[in-house]
Design a protein around this motif. Structure first.
Motif, PDB file in Angstrom:
ATOM      1  N   ASN A  78      30.510  -6.340  27.924  1.00  0.00           N
ATOM      2  CA  ASN A  78      28.945  -6.783  27.366  1.00  0.00           C
ATOM      3  C   ASN A  78      28.534  -5.628  26.718  1.00  0.00           C
ATOM      4  OD1 ASN A  78      27.866  -5.359  29.469  1.00  0.00           O
ATOM      5  ND2 ASN A  78      28.010  -7.121  30.836  1.00  0.00           N
ATOM      6  N   ILE A  79      27.195  -5.869  26.233  1.00  0.00           N
ATOM      7  CA  ILE A  79      26.601  -4.819  25.624  1.00  0.00           C
ATOM      8  C   ILE A  79      26.304  -3.726  26.561  1.00  0.00           C
ATOM      9  CG2 ILE A  79      24.512  -4.111  24.327  1.00  0.00           C
ATOM     10  CD1 ILE A  79      24.719  -6.984  22.812  1.00  0.00           C
ATOM     11  N   LYS A  80      25.709  -3.903  27.635  1.00  0.00           N
ATOM     12  CA  LYS A  80      25.383  -3.019  28.592  1.00  0.00           C
ATOM     13  C   LYS A  80      26.481  -1.960  28.813  1.00  0.00           C
ATOM     14  CE  LYS A  80      23.635  -5.291  32.103  1.00  0.00           C
ATOM     15  NZ  LYS A  80      23.300  -5.811  33.488  1.00  0.00           N
ATOM     16  N   PHE A  81      27.761  -2.579  29.224  1.00  0.00           N
ATOM     17  CA  PHE A  81      28.904  -1.849  29.553  1.00  0.00           C
ATOM     18  C   PHE A  81      29.204  -0.958  28.217  1.00  0.00           C
ATOM     19  CE2 PHE A  81      33.526  -1.774  28.608  1.00  0.00           C
ATOM     20  CZ  PHE A  81      33.938  -0.772  29.454  1.00  0.00           C
ATOM     21  N   ASN A  82      29.098  -1.398  27.013  1.00  0.00           N
ATOM     22  CA  ASN A  82      29.603  -0.507  25.942  1.00  0.00           C
ATOM     23  C   ASN A  82      28.472   0.666  25.778  1.00  0.00           C
ATOM     24  OD1 ASN A  82      31.707  -1.505  24.127  1.00  0.00           O
ATOM     25  ND2 ASN A  82      30.893  -3.353  24.812  1.00  0.00           N
ATOM     26  N   VAL A  83      27.404   0.743  26.490  1.00  0.00           N
ATOM     27  CA  VAL A  83      26.443   1.590  26.330  1.00  0.00           C
ATOM     28  C   VAL A  83      26.766   2.729  27.366  1.00  0.00           C
ATOM     29  CG1 VAL A  83      24.024   2.437  26.341  1.00  0.00           C
ATOM     30  CG2 VAL A  83      24.910   0.521  24.865  1.00  0.00           C
TER      31      VAL A  83
END
Length: 709
Positions: free
Chosen positions: A550-555
């Protein structure tokens, strides 16, 4: 060449053995259980032999006809027929009350020797003969009155004796003292079969689970080592081949431990147990069967020699096919846009056809040298055994029970041989795969070191007369010298192949310079741990890669120091929060592979937020604005300013308008710095940078007196 291959093979076997020895206790326990299972299983024919010889065929032993009074007084078991008692030779035991009655001399005085024989499908009582050897036959068929049994002996005239046919109940009475013993032996036989089944399950589970553990360990070692291999290796190796090593080749090795090792061990123990049983049954027969071992060893050697080359080609073609499939999927839009589907299919068909042809050749060798050969040898030997002993009296040459058990063990002997042959292909495939896996594990790599607690560097970078080439003797960088002070932005420009990305690859420690040095805060990076070097570096690529998640993980990328608050703040600072909050899942919105459901600008903003969240001291922007539209470029420019603030920033750019504010611009041509300075300084020089800038601006020149800044 042959000695080198032999050395490589022995090395592979040693290394596979070392992996197996990591779980030696589990393997030893499984083998112990296996020995018990084989022993329980191999007891079956011996029990059958005992039942046949001691109970079923015992009716053909000598019997002695005595009076009922004598039999009753002796306390010995007897069978009553027509008012007479019949005692079998083996019923007199030393502890009997009147065992002397059944000595040879006493028998002659007390009664006469008789025999019960099966003639013409019925059981007959024959008495009066002085000898009972020879070939007996029924002279006159069953009918009214007594039948006549005739005996023929070599060199003698046939003799006839009266024979009394026994009724079914009388035949049953002959076995009245054997029925209980037979049932006890049968219960033992069934119990041993059940025990063998349970033990086989236990050992199979133990061996196969151990094999899975071995392969799990090998895959983790392989995956761990891949992360330590220099980037140079991946420059020249298709991704599909590396994937094939981790997935397909380790799977083939798994078959070695799960199938071949289990089959080989089981078969070896079975063969050993069978030979022990054969020598216990009949020493002569067992000696004859020893010839099978060298015969099958020679056949296996020939099989391995001819099939190895085919399996090697098959594995190589599978690796090539995986590489091509991986490449085709990655560039599918290009393939379809340029209508190259047919060309790719033709190329794939060539690889597939070559693998098919070698597969057919390998199966041809396998078919000729495995089941067919083993089955033929087994059938011929069994037929020879039956022919040899069938021409003699089974009672004088060998007991029927021993003969039955021998044939049973002989049939069992060829089953493990066939099992080993069937698994030889898996073993060879595994050996070829193991060579490729160990080749990858033997590539030089650097141990991953912990970089916890390292102080954040200031970011003062110096390149001092650096020369570098991907191939020896072919430098792509020559005498690169520049300095980037803390907080400065250095831009690298130049045509494709001028060396911009190579400079950044050297700074990141992916390659080592051929000469010269690179220093950060005065320390040469050649002596640094690569993890320590890259801990405080960030990079944003032209085509940012987003991982599935998800987006959080990719940051955050599993960094425990980056919590959700920091993720949200980084995304807000680069201007990504508005579009993320409009997504159905918000910050938890799933991201598919490579982030293909997001636009290029959105992916780029998320990659900027990733760099900001990690707070690097040195930031590398590799053409980060090259593939986005003008509207998105404004967002990216603002995000770039936020991310680069307070950091030493290196920018590789084709759009020269994005680097006007850089503190230092380096213009490269064919691996050399040909111009350096700020934007205004380079424009005033009207050199290469000036021409590149004017070309991008459409050839417009500034009016007289107008600033070029």
């Amino acid at each position: 060449m042959a000695s080198e291959q032999k050395s490589t093979k022995s090395s592979v076997i040693r290394r596979l053995t070392r992996y197996a020895l990591l779980y030696k206790l589990r393997i030893a326990a499984a083998l112990l259980v296996l020995c018990c299972a084989v022993g329980a299983e191999l007891a079956g024919p011996y029990i059958a032999k005992t039942i046949i010889d001691k109970h079923i065929s015992s009716v053909q032993l000598p019997w002695y006809e005595i009076s009922l009074q004598q039999a009753a007084g002796s306390g010995t078991p007897y069978v009553e027929l027509d008012g007479k008692a019949y005692v079998r030779n083996d019923w007199a035991q030393p502890g009997d009350q009147d065992a002397k009655l059944f000595g040879a001399d006493a028998i002659r005085r007390a009664g006469k020797e008789v025999r019960f024989m099966q003639l013409g499908g019925a059981m007959y009582l024959i008495g009066g003969a002085d000898r009972y050897d020879g070939n007996w036959s029924l002279q006159t068929g069953p009918g009214q009155g007594e039948a006549v049994a005739q005996v023929s002996r070599s060199g003698e005239a046939p003799q006839a004796y009266p024979a009394r046919k026994l009724s079914a109940s009388e035949v049953v009475s002959l076995y009245q003292y054997d029925t209980g013993a037979v049932f006890r032996w049968l219960w033992l036989f069934v119990g041993l079969l059940v025990l063998a089944g349970v033990l086989h399950y236990v050992q199979a589970y133990a061996l196969q689970s151990t094999a899975l553990r071995i392969i799990q360990r090998m895959r983790m070692d392989l995956m761990r080592h891949i992360q330590q291999i220099p980037i140079r290796y991946f420059d020249n190796t298709p991704i599909g081949q590396v994937v094939s090593r981790i997935a397909n080749d380790t799977e083939a090795i798994k078959d070695l431990f799960m199938s071949f090792m289990a089959t080989f061990v089981v078969s070896t123990i079975n063969i050993g147990g069978i030979y022990i049983a054969l020598f216990l049954l009949d020493f002569r027969l067992a000696l004859v069967t020893l010839i099978f071992i060298p015969v099958f060893i020679v056949v296996m050697y020939v099989h391995l020699k001819f099939s190895r080359k085919y399996i090697t080609v098959m594995r190589a073609r599978l690796s090539d096919m995986n590489a091509m499939i991986s490449e085709s999927i990655a560039v599918m839009p290009i393939v379809q846009a340029f209508r190259q589907e047919r060309a790719r299919l033709d190329e794939f068909e060539v690889l597939n056809e070559d693998r098919y042809r070698n597969n057919v050749k390998q199966f041809r060798v396998f078919s000729l040298s495995s089941r067919n050969f083993t089955g033929l040898v087994g059938a011929l030997f069994t037929a020879g055994t039956i022919w040899y002993f069938g021409g003699q009296s089974l009672q004088t040459a060998i007991s029927f029970g021993v003969f039955y058990a021998f044939i049973d063990y002989l049939g069992r002997f060829f089953q493990p041989i066939i099992g080993i042959f069937d698994q030889l292909m898996n073993a060879q495939r595994a050996m070829v795969s193991a060579e490729k896996v160990f080749y990858l594990l033997d590539l030089e790599g650097r141990e991953l070191e912990e970089a916890v607690g390292l102080p954040r560097p200031q970011g003062h970078v110096v390149f001092d007369n650096v020369t570098f080439g991907y191939k020896e003797g072919e430098p792509v960088l020559r005498g690169i010298t520049f300095e980037a002070k803390q907080g400065e932005t250095v831009a690298l420009v130049g045509h494709t192949g001028s060396g911009k990305s190579s400079i950044m690859n050297l700074l990141l420690g992916f390659y080592e310079p051929s000469s010269g040095s690179i220093r950060i805060d005065g320390a040469n990076i050649a002596g640094m741990s690569k993890q320590a070097l890259r801990k405080h570096m960030g990079i944003v690529l032209q085509d940012p890669f987003l991982f599935a998640g998800n987006i959080k993980f990719n940051v955050s990328l599993y960094n425990e120091g980056i919590d959700e608050t920091r993720v949200r703040q980084a995304l807000a600072d680069v201007g990504a929060a508005p579009f993320i909050e409009q997504l159905p899942g918000g910050y938890n919105e799933p991201v598919v592979e490579r982030g293909s459901t997001l636009s290029a600008g959105q992916r780029q903003l998320i990659s900027f937020a990733r760099a900001l969240a990690f707070d690097p001291a040195i930031l590398i922007l590799d053409e980060a604005t090259a593939s986005i539209d003008s509207e998105t470029e404004g967002l990216i420019q603002r995000a770039l300013q936020v991310v680069s603030e307070g950091r030493t920033t290196f920018v590789i750019a084709h759009r020269l308008s994005t680097i006007r504010e850089a503190d230092l611009i380096l213009v490269l041509n064919r691996g050399e710095i040909v111009e350096r300075g700020t934007h205004d300084e380079l424009m005033r020089q009207q050199g290469r940078y000036y021409r590149m800038y004017q070309l991008q601006k459409g050839g417009e020149k500034p009016a007289a007196g107008q600033s070029v800044g």
